[in-house]
Design a protein around this motif. Structure first.
Motif, PDB file in Angstrom:
ATOM      1  N   LYS A   1     -13.648  18.608   0.555  1.00  0.00           N
ATOM      2  CA  LYS A   1     -14.606  18.400  -0.525  1.00  0.00           C
ATOM      3  C   LYS A   1     -15.102  16.950  -0.463  1.00  0.00           C
ATOM      4  O   LYS A   1     -16.260  16.663  -0.682  1.00  0.00           O
ATOM      5  CB  LYS A   1     -13.920  18.694  -1.867  1.00  0.00           C
ATOM      6  N   HIS A   2     -14.179  16.046  -0.146  1.00  0.00           N
ATOM      7  CA  HIS A   2     -14.530  14.654   0.065  1.00  0.00           C
ATOM      8  C   HIS A   2     -13.414  14.009   0.872  1.00  0.00           C
ATOM      9  O   HIS A   2     -12.297  14.519   0.895  1.00  0.00           O
ATOM     10  CB  HIS A   2     -14.685  13.932  -1.282  1.00  0.00           C
ATOM     11  N   ASN A   3     -13.730  12.905   1.571  1.00  0.00           N
ATOM     12  CA  ASN A   3     -12.657  12.196   2.257  1.00  0.00           C
ATOM     13  C   ASN A   3     -12.910  10.699   2.258  1.00  0.00           C
ATOM     14  O   ASN A   3     -14.020  10.238   1.986  1.00  0.00           O
ATOM     15  CB  ASN A   3     -12.428  12.751   3.671  1.00  0.00           C
ATOM     16  N   TYR A   4     -11.838   9.946   2.496  1.00  0.00           N
ATOM     17  CA  TYR A   4     -11.906   8.490   2.434  1.00  0.00           C
ATOM     18  C   TYR A   4     -11.161   7.888   3.606  1.00  0.00           C
ATOM     19  O   TYR A   4     -10.107   8.377   3.998  1.00  0.00           O
ATOM     20  CB  TYR A   4     -11.183   7.963   1.180  1.00  0.00           C
ATOM     21  N   LEU A   5     -11.710   6.802   4.136  1.00  0.00           N
ATOM     22  CA  LEU A   5     -10.951   5.930   5.018  1.00  0.00           C
ATOM     23  C   LEU A   5     -10.761   4.636   4.234  1.00  0.00           C
ATOM     24  O   LEU A   5     -11.730   3.987   3.846  1.00  0.00           O
ATOM     25  CB  LEU A   5     -11.721   5.671   6.319  1.00  0.00           C
ATOM     26  N   VAL A   6      -9.506   4.272   3.960  1.00  0.00           N
ATOM     27  CA  VAL A   6      -9.231   3.102   3.125  1.00  0.00           C
ATOM     28  C   VAL A   6      -9.081   1.884   4.016  1.00  0.00           C
ATOM     29  O   VAL A   6      -8.076   1.734   4.703  1.00  0.00           O
ATOM     30  CB  VAL A   6      -7.943   3.301   2.299  1.00  0.00           C
ATOM     31  N   LYS A   7     -10.077   1.026   4.007  1.00  0.00           N
ATOM     32  CA  LYS A   7     -10.026  -0.121   4.917  1.00  0.00           C
ATOM     33  C   LYS A   7      -9.481  -1.366   4.245  1.00  0.00           C
ATOM     34  O   LYS A   7      -9.213  -2.363   4.916  1.00  0.00           O
ATOM     35  CB  LYS A   7     -11.417  -0.400   5.480  1.00  0.00           C
ATOM     36  N   SER A   8      -9.347  -1.329   2.939  1.00  0.00           N
ATOM     37  CA  SER A   8      -8.876  -2.528   2.250  1.00  0.00           C
ATOM     38  C   SER A   8      -7.928  -2.122   1.128  1.00  0.00           C
ATOM     39  O   SER A   8      -8.154  -1.139   0.416  1.00  0.00           O
ATOM     40  CB  SER A   8     -10.090  -3.275   1.696  1.00  0.00           C
ATOM     41  N   ILE A   9      -6.879  -2.902   0.971  1.00  0.00           N
ATOM     42  CA  ILE A   9      -5.853  -2.603  -0.033  1.00  0.00           C
ATOM     43  C   ILE A   9      -6.437  -2.588  -1.452  1.00  0.00           C
ATOM     44  O   ILE A   9      -5.980  -1.841  -2.308  1.00  0.00           O
ATOM     45  CB  ILE A   9      -4.660  -3.601   0.096  1.00  0.00           C
ATOM     46  N   GLU A  10      -7.499  -3.377  -1.664  1.00  0.00           N
ATOM     47  CA  GLU A  10      -8.112  -3.433  -3.005  1.00  0.00           C
ATOM     48  C   GLU A  10      -8.657  -2.068  -3.422  1.00  0.00           C
ATOM     49  O   GLU A  10      -8.724  -1.760  -4.604  1.00  0.00           O
ATOM     50  CB  GLU A  10      -9.269  -4.448  -3.047  1.00  0.00           C
TER      51      GLU A  10
ATOM     52  N   VAL B   1      -2.920  -1.280   6.142  1.00  0.00           N
ATOM     53  CA  VAL B   1      -3.183  -1.194   4.703  1.00  0.00           C
ATOM     54  C   VAL B   1      -1.924  -0.721   3.961  1.00  0.00           C
ATOM     55  O   VAL B   1      -1.661  -1.132   2.828  1.00  0.00           O
ATOM     56  CB  VAL B   1      -4.386  -0.259   4.434  1.00  0.00           C
ATOM     57  N   GLN B   2      -1.125   0.094   4.635  1.00  0.00           N
ATOM     58  CA  GLN B   2       0.129   0.543   4.010  1.00  0.00           C
ATOM     59  C   GLN B   2       1.112  -0.623   3.820  1.00  0.00           C
ATOM     60  O   GLN B   2       1.896  -0.651   2.886  1.00  0.00           O
ATOM     61  CB  GLN B   2       0.789   1.637   4.854  1.00  0.00           C
ATOM     62  N   PHE B   3       1.042  -1.598   4.753  1.00  0.00           N
ATOM     63  CA  PHE B   3       1.930  -2.764   4.671  1.00  0.00           C
ATOM     64  C   PHE B   3       1.391  -3.861   3.753  1.00  0.00           C
ATOM     65  O   PHE B   3       2.148  -4.679   3.248  1.00  0.00           O
ATOM     66  CB  PHE B   3       2.140  -3.369   6.065  1.00  0.00           C
ATOM     67  N   ALA B   4       0.061  -3.873   3.553  1.00  0.00           N
ATOM     68  CA  ALA B   4      -0.562  -4.976   2.814  1.00  0.00           C
ATOM     69  C   ALA B   4      -0.110  -4.987   1.359  1.00  0.00           C
ATOM     70  O   ALA B   4       0.159  -3.945   0.768  1.00  0.00           O
ATOM     71  CB  ALA B   4      -2.078  -4.850   2.894  1.00  0.00           C
TER      72      ALA B   4
ATOM     73  N   GLY C   1       0.828  -1.210   0.000  1.00  0.00           N
ATOM     74  CA  GLY C   1       0.000   0.000   0.000  1.00  0.00           C
ATOM     75  C   GLY C   1       0.859   1.255   0.000  1.00  0.00           C
ATOM     76  O   GLY C   1       0.566   2.225  -0.703  1.00  0.00           O
ATOM     77  N   ALA C   2       1.923   1.245   0.802  1.00  0.00           N
ATOM     78  CA  ALA C   2       2.806   2.405   0.878  1.00  0.00           C
ATOM     79  C   ALA C   2       3.440   2.696  -0.480  1.00  0.00           C
ATOM     80  O   ALA C   2       3.533   3.844  -0.912  1.00  0.00           O
ATOM     81  CB  ALA C   2       3.886   2.175   1.927  1.00  0.00           C
ATOM     82  N   GLU C   3       3.857   1.608  -1.167  1.00  0.00           N
ATOM     83  CA  GLU C   3       4.455   1.801  -2.496  1.00  0.00           C
ATOM     84  C   GLU C   3       3.420   2.316  -3.496  1.00  0.00           C
ATOM     85  O   GLU C   3       3.738   3.118  -4.376  1.00  0.00           O
ATOM     86  CB  GLU C   3       5.063   0.474  -2.987  1.00  0.00           C
ATOM     87  N   MET C   4       2.181   1.851  -3.315  1.00  0.00           N
ATOM     88  CA  MET C   4       1.122   2.344  -4.199  1.00  0.00           C
ATOM     89  C   MET C   4       0.936   3.850  -4.061  1.00  0.00           C
ATOM     90  O   MET C   4       0.694   4.543  -5.045  1.00  0.00           O
ATOM     91  CB  MET C   4      -0.217   1.679  -3.833  1.00  0.00           C
ATOM     92  N   VAL C   5       1.026   4.339  -2.812  1.00  0.00           N
ATOM     93  CA  VAL C   5       0.859   5.775  -2.586  1.00  0.00           C
ATOM     94  C   VAL C   5       1.890   6.535  -3.412  1.00  0.00           C
ATOM     95  O   VAL C   5       1.557   7.465  -4.159  1.00  0.00           O
ATOM     96  CB  VAL C   5       0.995   6.121  -1.084  1.00  0.00           C
ATOM     97  N   VAL C   6       3.148   6.115  -3.305  1.00  0.00           N
ATOM     98  CA  VAL C   6       4.213   6.820  -4.015  1.00  0.00           C
ATOM     99  C   VAL C   6       4.056   6.651  -5.530  1.00  0.00           C
ATOM    100  O   VAL C   6       4.231   7.604  -6.302  1.00  0.00           O
ATOM    101  CB  VAL C   6       5.596   6.317  -3.542  1.00  0.00           C
ATOM    102  N   GLU C   7       3.662   5.441  -5.948  1.00  0.00           N
ATOM    103  CA  GLU C   7       3.464   5.174  -7.376  1.00  0.00           C
ATOM    104  C   GLU C   7       2.345   6.066  -7.937  1.00  0.00           C
ATOM    105  O   GLU C   7       2.479   6.637  -9.021  1.00  0.00           O
ATOM    106  CB  GLU C   7       3.105   3.687  -7.541  1.00  0.00           C
ATOM    107  N   ALA C   8       1.269   6.171  -7.159  1.00  0.00           N
ATOM    108  CA  ALA C   8       0.136   6.992  -7.605  1.00  0.00           C
ATOM    109  C   ALA C   8       0.548   8.463  -7.689  1.00  0.00           C
ATOM    110  O   ALA C   8       0.151   9.178  -8.610  1.00  0.00           O
ATOM    111  CB  ALA C   8      -1.051   6.826  -6.652  1.00  0.00           C
ATOM    112  N   LEU C   9       1.363   8.919  -6.722  1.00  0.00           N
ATOM    113  CA  LEU C   9       1.833  10.309  -6.767  1.00  0.00           C
ATOM    114  C   LEU C   9       2.611  10.547  -8.062  1.00  0.00           C
ATOM    115  O   LEU C   9       2.410  11.546  -8.763  1.00  0.00           O
ATOM    116  CB  LEU C   9       2.717  10.635  -5.561  1.00  0.00           C
ATOM    117  N   LYS C  10       3.481   9.587  -8.403  1.00  0.00           N
ATOM    118  CA  LYS C  10       4.257   9.727  -9.648  1.00  0.00           C
ATOM    119  C   LYS C  10       3.326   9.754 -10.849  1.00  0.00           C
ATOM    120  O   LYS C  10       3.463  10.597 -11.741  1.00  0.00           O
ATOM    121  CB  LYS C  10       5.227   8.542  -9.794  1.00  0.00           C
ATOM    122  N   ASP C  11       2.360   8.828 -10.864  1.00  0.00           N
ATOM    123  CA  ASP C  11       1.448   8.760 -12.010  1.00  0.00           C
ATOM    124  C   ASP C  11       0.574  10.008 -12.125  1.00  0.00           C
ATOM    125  O   ASP C  11       0.085  10.333 -13.199  1.00  0.00           O
ATOM    126  CB  ASP C  11       0.558   7.510 -11.907  1.00  0.00           C
ATOM    127  N   GLN C  12       0.363  10.678 -11.000  1.00  0.00           N
ATOM    128  CA  GLN C  12      -0.445  11.903 -11.034  1.00  0.00           C
ATOM    129  C   GLN C  12       0.431  13.130 -11.319  1.00  0.00           C
ATOM    130  O   GLN C  12      -0.052  14.260 -11.265  1.00  0.00           O
ATOM    131  CB  GLN C  12      -1.190  12.091  -9.705  1.00  0.00           C
TER     132      GLN C  12
END
Lengths: 184, 586
Positions: free
Chosen positions: B128-137, B166-169, B7-18
């Motif tokens: 404007k909106h917010n999320y609690l991410v409970k699942s890695i999917e 979720v960051q570790f999953a 999950g942590a890597e996804m955060v960084v990957e998504a930042l790059k993709d954005q």
């Protein structure tokens, strides 16, 4: 003023004071995701809008979609704001103002507990019959009635039970749907 | 496309993709996995702040000056609650932010765990909106959706709360779609052609028109500013702007009336009051603009262009509402105007311009200068003169200095003016300046500050030093919370309850203590040289400009009064103007 324009329709002086509050029934179709009810309710409290009645349940399980029926009282200008603010919430699909769209039916269910003996018991049953309320629980000294109908009917039933021995009332809040074959 | 990662890597990957190049943040227990992922890459640069509020304002300054989304990364609990002020600020000023907060692991949520708070609950009404991410999917979808929601429609802050487990999953990362679509969130960009036609009809018949423009034009991108200029030229109509919209139309333009509203110019406010057609472009009839609602521009037809339908008819009922992106609507207006006539309405509105010239003659921004003490207005005017030929970005704190900056510093380009308008957040300017400087390393970035405001986020000096960001903090030091003092003079018989800035630090020594450069100036004769010294030093500077202490910020529409009852600079006693009804207003 507006030299070559028509008389102004700009409603500066049509402020809240000159409008009468109206009661509106709104249907809000939402994605049933965590916190969606808190968003809707929080919006009402944060912006100082009223909630007279609120009914929520998931109605389309396959799509995780819920239907919120909310009854609010406000002047027309604020009613318009309430709808626009609700539509601004991300999980909200659509807001229908049933009062404005017209031609809809609304029902409410109440469970009414009445305690008493002798003549009061007979009177309670007689009134229940007149209101087509069902007895769903009984003891030697009490009844629980289930009454369904428009809020005004439920209201009236409760007020008639008060002198007879009303103990407590539970109401579901309003459920409303448009007439005819069309869905939302 | 699909790739397995944590999950942590996804955060960084998504930042790059954005396309995110910089993020502003502060580490803590619940975001350590994300910080570890940041450590192991070189594309996204992290700016370490000294307080999470600073991170949010830096991201705002970054966003406001680039048109990109600002990104914040903070930990759970206090990290998240410290970010609340900046999130609210971004919501009120429609600034696109994505704020990623750490959260305690999902099984611990609700147990009053260490550094746990209900982040989505707390931030629900300030995002404007917010999320609690409970699942890695859900994580990749939410990350991309958050950027889409933050930057499209009426921009705003979006919080993504990610529990540590979720960051570790491990999960499957999905790249963003080229065209984001959302089942329920669909902002309307194109304005209704029929409504635009009616608007152009009204414009073609107007005799006393005015363009009332706002921050929406800045948010709509540089093209919107170009279209506004073209529309103004095409029609010949005068232009005024809110605090948030300064720079969209150049202050050097002939049709510029100056800012409107509570501390706007006499000509702008009189034009708003007496116009027969008001064309509101990307502004929201805020109470600082309207003054008394029931006496607001009583004789005019009103056109309102806004991308947020709920802004229309909220405060002021308008005749022609147009929901859409102001840039696209202006394009359509230009096209229709051209199809009907290629002429500005010069002759038809000549008497109107004559009236405006008369109001301009009042010189409502005038002030009595002094040769012995620096007047704050004079200090801003000199700062403007010294920097006007440079690539300069201005941020401000909140208060008198902010209004003087808006009045006396002149903006000719959009995205050059960063200020906290809606929320009025003291402490905004210094971190915002740092964010601007991160985005524009070679530009001159000045925080026009007050001695009270700047102390609210002063610790960010340390951030400026760490990243060698040579921001200039130009403090108009009058030893008062000047706007509070002014209102106490207006409303409370001059009883200056707790508005004196006592026990001030020595700002020069303070600058030096941080490793920056300090300048103090109290003499109008030395001001220009001191300003030059500030500009020419390539490191953070605190400029302690000692100004006259009890100067009032005028002109002013007092609370409870309409536009045509302004307090002008020559008013002797401002303490007797506001009546009982006005006193309760803010």
């Amino acid at each position: 003023m507006n030299a070559n324009l028509l008389p102004t329709g700009s409603a500066y002086f049509l402020t809240q004071q000159t409008q009468e509050p109206e009661r509106h029934t709104l249907t809000v179709l939402v994605d049933n995701e965590p916190g969606v009810l808190a968003r809707v309710v929080g919006l009402f409290s944060a912006r100082g809008f009223n909630i007279d009645s609120l009914t929520v349940s998931e109605t389309e399980h396959d799509k995780h979609r819920s239907r919120i029926t909310v009854v609010t009282v406000a002047v027309p200008k604020i009613i318009a704001q309430i709808k626009l603010q609700l539509e601004r919430l991300v999980p909200v699909h659509k807001v229908h103002d049933l009062t404005e769209e017209g031609n809809y039916i609304e029902r409410e269910l109440a469970l009414v507990k009445v305690a008493g003996v002798g003549e009061n018991r007979v009177e309670a049953l007689r009134l229940a019959d007149a209101f087509r309320a069902q007895v769903i629980d009984a003891s030697t000294e009490s009844f629980v009635f289930e009454v369904t109908g428009k809020s005004s009917k439920v209201e009236q039933f409760i007020s008639l039970m008060a002198p007879i021995g009303l103990v407590e009332v539970v109401r579901t809040g309003l459920a409303a749907v448009t007439r005819g074959g069309e869905g939302m | 496309m699909a790739q397995q990662m944590t999950g942590a890597e996804m955060v960084v990957e998504a930042l790059k993709d954005q396309g995110v190049e910089h993020i502003f943040g502060y580490p803590g227990g619940a975001v350590l996995p994300i910080y570890d992922a940041i450590f192991q890459q070189g594309k996204v640069r992290h700016i370490l702040v000294r307080h999470e509020q600073g991170a949010t304002h830096m991201a705002e300054g970054y966003a406001r000056s680039t048109g990109k989304c600002g990104v914040v990364l903070v930990t759970s609990g206090p990290g998240a609650t410290n970010a609340v002020t900046g999130l609210t600020d971004a919501l009120l000023d429609s600034i696109p932010l994505v704020c990623i907060t750490g959260q305690v692991p999902v099984p611990l949520i609700g147990s009053d765990a260490f550094q746990e708070c209900d982040t989505v609950g707390i931030t629900r009404s300030c995002t404007k909106h917010n999320y609690l991410v409970k699942s890695i999917e859900d994580l990749p979808r939410i990350l991309h959706e958050a950027f889409h929601i933050a930057t499209s429609g009426r921009p705003g802050p979006v919080v993504i709360d990610i529990p540590k487990d979720v960051q570790f999953a491990m999960g499957t990362y999905i790249k963003p779609q080229a065209e984001m679509s959302h089942p329920t969130y669909k902002p309307q960009r194109e304005g209704d052609t029929e409504a635009i036609r009616v608007a152009v009809d009204l414009m073609l018949r107007a005799e006393r028109p005015v363009f009332y423009t706002g921050g929406g034009i800045i948010n709509s991108g540089p093209e919107a500013s170009r279209n506004l200029r073209e529309l103004a030229e095409l029609t010949g109509f005068p232009v005024t702007s809110t605090l948030m919209g300064l720079g969209a139309y150049p202050a050097s333009g002939g049709q510029w009336l100056g800012m409107l509203g509570m501390h706007g110019t006499y000509e702008a406010n009189m034009a708003m009051h007496d116009c027969d057609l008001m064309i509101c472009l990307g502004a929201r009839f805020d109470d600082r603009i309207t003054g008394r609602i029931d006496a607001f521009s009583p004789g005019s037809r009103k056109i309102h262009v806004d991308i947020d339908p709920s802004s229309i008819n909220k405060n002021i009922v308008v005749d022609v509402p147009i929901v859409g992106d102001v840039n696209l609507v202006m394009e359509e207006m230009i096209r229709m105007w051209r199809a009907r006539t290629n002429q500005p309405r010069t002759e038809a509105i000549a008497p109107w311009w004559k009236a405006i010239e008369k109001w301009r003659g009042v010189n409502s921004l005038g002030f009595t200068n002094s040769s012995s003490i620096i007047k704050p207005q004079h200090a801003i005017a000199r700062l403007y003169e010294a920097t006007k030929n440079r690539d300069v970005y201005i941020t401000t704190e909140v208060g008198q200095h902010q209004m003087w900056a808006a009045q006396h510093f002149h903006f000719n380009e959009p995205n050059r003016w960063m200020t906290s308008g809606g929320l009025g957040t003291m402490g905004y300017g210094l971190p915002a300046a740092i964010g601007v400087q991160v985005a524009h390393p070679d530009a001159l970035v000045i925080d026009i500050a007050g001695e009270a405001s700047v102390q609210m986020t002063m610790q960010e000096m340390s951030t400026a030093l760490q990243y060698e960001l040579p921001v200039k903090i130009f403090i108009l030091n009058n030893e008062y919370m000047g706007m509070v003092r002014q209102w106490q003079e207006l409303l409370h018989g001059g009883r200056y309850s707790h508005s004196y800035s006592d026990a001030l630090p020595d700002f020069v020594k303070l600058a030096e203590a941080y490793g920056g450069h300090g300048i103090r100036c109290a003499d109008p004769g030395e001001l220009d040289n001191a300003i030059d010294e500030m500009i020419n030093i390539n490191k953070p500077v605190i400029f302690d400009c000692l100004v006259s202490k009890e100067e009032n910020c005028l002109p002013m529409i007092p609370s409870g009064k309409p536009h045509n009852e302004m307090i002008l600079p020559d008013t002797a006693d401002i303490g007797s103007i506001i009546d009982e009804k006005g006193r309760v207003l803010v």
